[in-house]
Design an enzyme around this catalytic site. Structure first.
Site, PDB file in Angstrom:
ATOM      1  N   ASP A  67       0.866  -1.187   0.000  1.00 49.20           N
ATOM      2  CA  ASP A  67       0.000   0.000   0.000  1.00 49.20           C
ATOM      3  C   ASP A  67       0.902   1.236   0.000  1.00 49.20           C
ATOM      4  OD1 ASP A  67      -1.801   2.011   0.592  1.00 49.20           O
ATOM      5  OD2 ASP A  67      -2.114   1.376   2.679  1.00 49.20           O
ATOM      6  N   ASN A  69      -0.350   4.499  -0.349  1.00 51.74           N
ATOM      7  CA  ASN A  69      -1.008   5.748   0.063  1.00 51.74           C
ATOM      8  C   ASN A  69      -1.721   5.656   1.409  1.00 51.74           C
ATOM      9  OD1 ASN A  69      -3.107   4.149  -0.632  1.00 51.74           O
ATOM     10  ND2 ASN A  69      -4.020   5.523  -2.142  1.00 51.74           N
ATOM     11  N   ASP A  71      -4.040   3.764   2.696  1.00 52.07           N
ATOM     12  CA  ASP A  71      -5.476   3.510   2.890  1.00 52.07           C
ATOM     13  C   ASP A  71      -5.771   2.062   3.297  1.00 52.07           C
ATOM     14  OD1 ASP A  71      -5.011   2.159   0.549  1.00 52.07           O
ATOM     15  OD2 ASP A  71      -6.519   3.209  -0.641  1.00 52.07           O
ATOM     16  N   ASP A  75      -1.685  -1.170  -3.850  1.00 46.21           N
ATOM     17  CA  ASP A  75      -1.940  -0.419  -5.080  1.00 46.21           C
ATOM     18  C   ASP A  75      -0.775  -0.567  -6.056  1.00 46.21           C
ATOM     19  OD1 ASP A  75      -0.019   1.421  -4.017  1.00 46.21           O
ATOM     20  OD2 ASP A  75      -1.635   2.219  -2.754  1.00 46.21           O
ATOM     21  N   ASP A 246      -8.831 -16.208 -16.836  1.00 44.23           N
ATOM     22  CA  ASP A 246      -9.627 -16.645 -15.691  1.00 44.23           C
ATOM     23  C   ASP A 246     -10.734 -17.620 -16.117  1.00 44.23           C
ATOM     24  OD1 ASP A 246     -10.373 -16.006 -12.793  1.00 44.23           O
ATOM     25  OD2 ASP A 246     -12.258 -15.592 -13.804  1.00 44.23           O
ATOM     26  N   GLU A 308      -6.414 -20.728 -16.484  1.00 43.30           N
ATOM     27  CA  GLU A 308      -6.920 -21.249 -15.216  1.00 43.30           C
ATOM     28  C   GLU A 308      -8.078 -22.164 -15.552  1.00 43.30           C
ATOM     29  OE1 GLU A 308      -9.103 -20.201 -11.053  1.00 43.30           O
ATOM     30  OE2 GLU A 308      -9.823 -19.456 -12.954  1.00 43.30           O
ATOM     31  N   ASP A 371      -6.832 -18.425  -4.384  1.00 42.10           N
ATOM     32  CA  ASP A 371      -8.080 -19.170  -4.209  1.00 42.10           C
ATOM     33  C   ASP A 371      -7.932 -20.375  -3.293  1.00 42.10           C
ATOM     34  OD1 ASP A 371      -9.602 -17.585  -5.942  1.00 42.10           O
ATOM     35  OD2 ASP A 371      -8.937 -18.711  -7.693  1.00 42.10           O
TER      36      ASP A 371
HETATM   37  C1  GLC Z   1     -11.221 -17.511 -10.754  1.00 41.49           C
HETATM   38  C2  GLC Z   1     -10.494 -16.602  -9.802  1.00 41.49           C
HETATM   39  C3  GLC Z   1     -11.296 -16.480  -8.549  1.00 41.49           C
HETATM   40  C4  GLC Z   1     -12.631 -15.866  -8.906  1.00 41.49           C
HETATM   41  C5  GLC Z   1     -13.326 -16.687  -9.976  1.00 41.49           C
HETATM   42  C6  GLC Z   1     -14.480 -15.950 -10.562  1.00 41.49           C
HETATM   43  O1  GLC Z   1     -11.345 -18.794 -10.273  1.00 41.49           O
HETATM   44  O2  GLC Z   1      -9.217 -17.116  -9.562  1.00 41.49           O
HETATM   45  O3  GLC Z   1     -10.642 -15.695  -7.589  1.00 41.49           O
HETATM   46  O4  GLC Z   1     -13.439 -15.797  -7.763  1.00 41.49           O
HETATM   47  O5  GLC Z   1     -12.469 -16.955 -11.057  1.00 41.49           O
HETATM   48  O6  GLC Z   1     -14.018 -14.883 -11.323  1.00 41.49           O
END
Ligand code: GLC
Length: 590
Positions: A67, A69, A71, A75, A246, A308, A371
């Site tokens: 971080d 800044n 908060d 970032d 993703d 993924e 995850d």
């Molecule tokens: C992928 C991401 C996960 C997210 C999911 C929905 O599995 O790694 O973090 O919640 O997609 O976008």
């Protein structure tokens, strides 16, 4: 044991020669296979020296890295300020999880605008600065591309839901229910309960594989494809080196809306267990992956695609490379990541499966991510966790797979799960409490030092709490300790880059019947020394011997590159080597 400096300079010269050879030969020769015992396959390096085959990739969860800044949320400028740390560790590329404008229901995976930066992480100028500073340090930046769904606040969805005849209606999956209060079928969200959400205004349901606020895009609509490929071009034009894609296996759903098969029992959300047969891994996914590859291949610098997709079988994982190696270069191997126990036979089997994939695709390994619980506790036995963290690092960094680290893994950061439901930030943890407490535990702030906010922030309160373990496990302390988990990672990453066999060598399993010690060779076939890796995956000391002549390896002794715990001598015979509980030995065969 060789000092790090010695081994590096020795191998640097060898590395230069090899590099020269690789440049001279457009396609480096396959290693000779004739000297291999028949039953022992050997993976090979076949294509040009592509950067992503040798890169150490580091996943950054931007909320939690640094971080700048005050908060309490990380970032982009924070990331930029830590590039020297990453360089020093040996990182070649960072994959940053989504930083796009987002209501943050799924902490960035619900994207409201694919071509902008969320103000809480900074500005587009900050992003450009980050890419340029990273490039100065030869660190590439990989973006997260979320094609399956948008946020319900995305302008595309706002239009789509505005009326049944809106031009973007078909950009999402809208269907009629089966009657009052009855969704179109039994499909379930990955995050609990029905995957269909009724929309009062237009009287139809929309489909969401994940949260209600994450409506799925309709990938059968060509306009969606064009828009999402334009997103890729937007970031490639900015100089990013590729994308982590993703949830790509979820892009399509059965158009006939067949019900998914129900399985026995209930899940953490209290729903019946279900097989996501009609909403995952539909064949059309591969058509999209090929198109995506064509988009990125038009750009210089060999941009990379990382998928993924938690593929259920090795055949499904292999398919991600594409029939002509024309889809994903680096499909994440969830099977290796999720062995969840230290089992030499199990890892050996999975290594074989992916190393000898028919397309000779490059394997891609990771153990931790945003995850799933961190490696330190998932593989730790509660007694030897630090030693096991080094063992897992050795496994991650010494096969020929491209390795991916998750921030803080190099410190032995652990999973710090909330103890009260009121503290949970990840919605899935509230829906699933107490069976599924969500993913906050693996997303806690990076532990830079032992100060109040662990050097992550100066805020009175950080977005997730600083784990108590930050007092002992942090960058400042571990950088000074030659025996720390951090020092081990750094050392093995340096070996991976500098020792030709670890950088380029093929993978050959040895001592295949050993139930406790996972052992393999890395061989270049270019006259460089082979490297032997032996990992004791048991809580007892083990004695191992190696007969390597049958593998075409010259030499009858070992020169230790790194051993944890230390071996009595840097020179070891090939017979009767003692390896401590969860011990690691990485040595050149001389
Ligand atoms: C992928 C991401 C996960 C997210 C999911 C929905 O599995 O790694 O973090 O919640 O997609 O976008």
């Amino acid at each position: 044991m060789l000092t790090h400096e010695r081994s590096v300079s020795h191998h640097f010269r060898g590395g230069l020669i090899l590099l020269l050879l690789a440049v001279l030969a457009a396609v480096p020769a396959r290693p000779q296979q004739s000297d291999q015992p028949k039953a022992t396959p050997q993976s090979s390096q076949t294509s040009a020296d592509l950067w992503w085959k040798h890169a150490v990739i580091y996943e950054i969860y931007p909320r939690s890295f640094q971080d700048s800044n005050g908060d309490g949320v990380g970032d982009i400028n924070g990331i930029a300020s830590r590039l020297d740390y990453l360089k020093d560790l040996g990182v070649d590329a960072i994959w940053i999880t989504p930083m796009y404008p987002s209501p943050q229901i799924d902490f960035g995976y619900d994207i409201a605008d694919y071509e902008a930066i969320d103000p809480q992480y900074g500005t587009m100028a900050d992003f450009d600065h980050l890419v340029s500073e990273a490039n100065k340090r030869t660190i590439r930046v990989i973006m997260d591309w979320v094609p399956n769904h948008t946020s319900d606040q995305n302008a595309w969805f706002l239009e789509s839901r505005s009326s049944r005849d809106n031009p973007k209606r078909d950009w999402y999956i809208w269907r009629d229910g089966k009657g009052a209060g009855k969704p179109p079928n039994n499909w379930q969200s990955w995050f609990g309960h029905s995957a269909w959400q009724f929309d009062e205004k237009t009287g139809q349901y929309y489909y969401h594989h994940f949260y209600v606020q994450q409506p799925d895009l309709n990938w059968r609509n060509p306009e969606v494809r064009t828009a999402m490929y334009d997103v890729l071009r937007f970031w490639l034009d900015k100089g990013v080196a590729g994308f982590r894609m993703d949830a790509v296996s979820r892009l399509f759903e059965d158009p006939k809306l067949h019900d998914d098969p129900i399985l026995p029992g209930k899940n953490a959300f209290g729903d019946p267990n279900i097989q996501h047969k009609y909403t995952d891994n539909l064949p059309e996914v591969h058509e999209v992956l090929r198109e995506v590859r064509q988009v990125v291949d038009k750009y210089p610098g060999n941009p990379v695609l990382i998928s993924e997709a938690d593929e259920p079988t090795i055949e499904d994982l292999d398919k991600m490379y594409g029939p002509n190696n024309d889809e994903v270069q680096l499909p994440m191997d969830f099977k290796i990541a999720d062995v969840n126990k230290l089992s030499a036979p199990e890892f050996r089997k999975l290594l074989d499966e992916i190393e000898f994939n028919p397309l000779d695709g490059q394997p891609y390994f990771f153990f931790s991510n945003h995850d799933q619980s961190r490696t330190w506790d998932r593989y730790g036995d509660g007694v030897h966790n630090d030693q096991i963290a080094k063992l897992m690092a050795a496994l991650l960094l010494t096969t020929h797979a491209t390795p991916q680290l998750y921030y803080g893994e190099e410190l032995g950061m652990r999973t710090t799960t909330p103890t009260r439901i009121e503290d949970v930030k990840d919605p899935v943890g509230r829906t699933g409490w107490p069976k599924d407490k969500g993913r906050d535990g693996e997303r806690t702030p990076m532990q830079w030092d032992d100060s109040k906010d662990a050097g992550f922030s100066t805020a009175a309160k950080t977005w997730l709490p600083i784990p108590p373990s930050a007092a002992q496990y942090n960058v400042a302390l571990e950088e000074r300790d030659p025996n720390s988990i951090f020092s081990f990672y750094k050392h093995v990453i340096a070996l991976r880059k500098d020792v030709p066999a670890l950088r380029n060598g093929s993978y050959v399993a040895v001592n295949r019947d050993d139930p406790n010690v996972l052992a393999y060779l890395r061989k270049t076939g270019h006259g460089a020394d082979s490297v032997l890796v032996a990992l004791n995956m048991s809580a007892e000391p083990r004695t191992v011997s190696f007969r390597l002549q049958g593998f075409g390896v010259q030499g009858n002794s070992l020169q230790v590159l790194v051993a944890s715990p230390k071996q009595a001598s840097d020179q070891l015979p090939l017979e009767n080597i003692q390896i401590a509980p969860f011990g690691v030995l990485i040595a050149e065969v001389k």
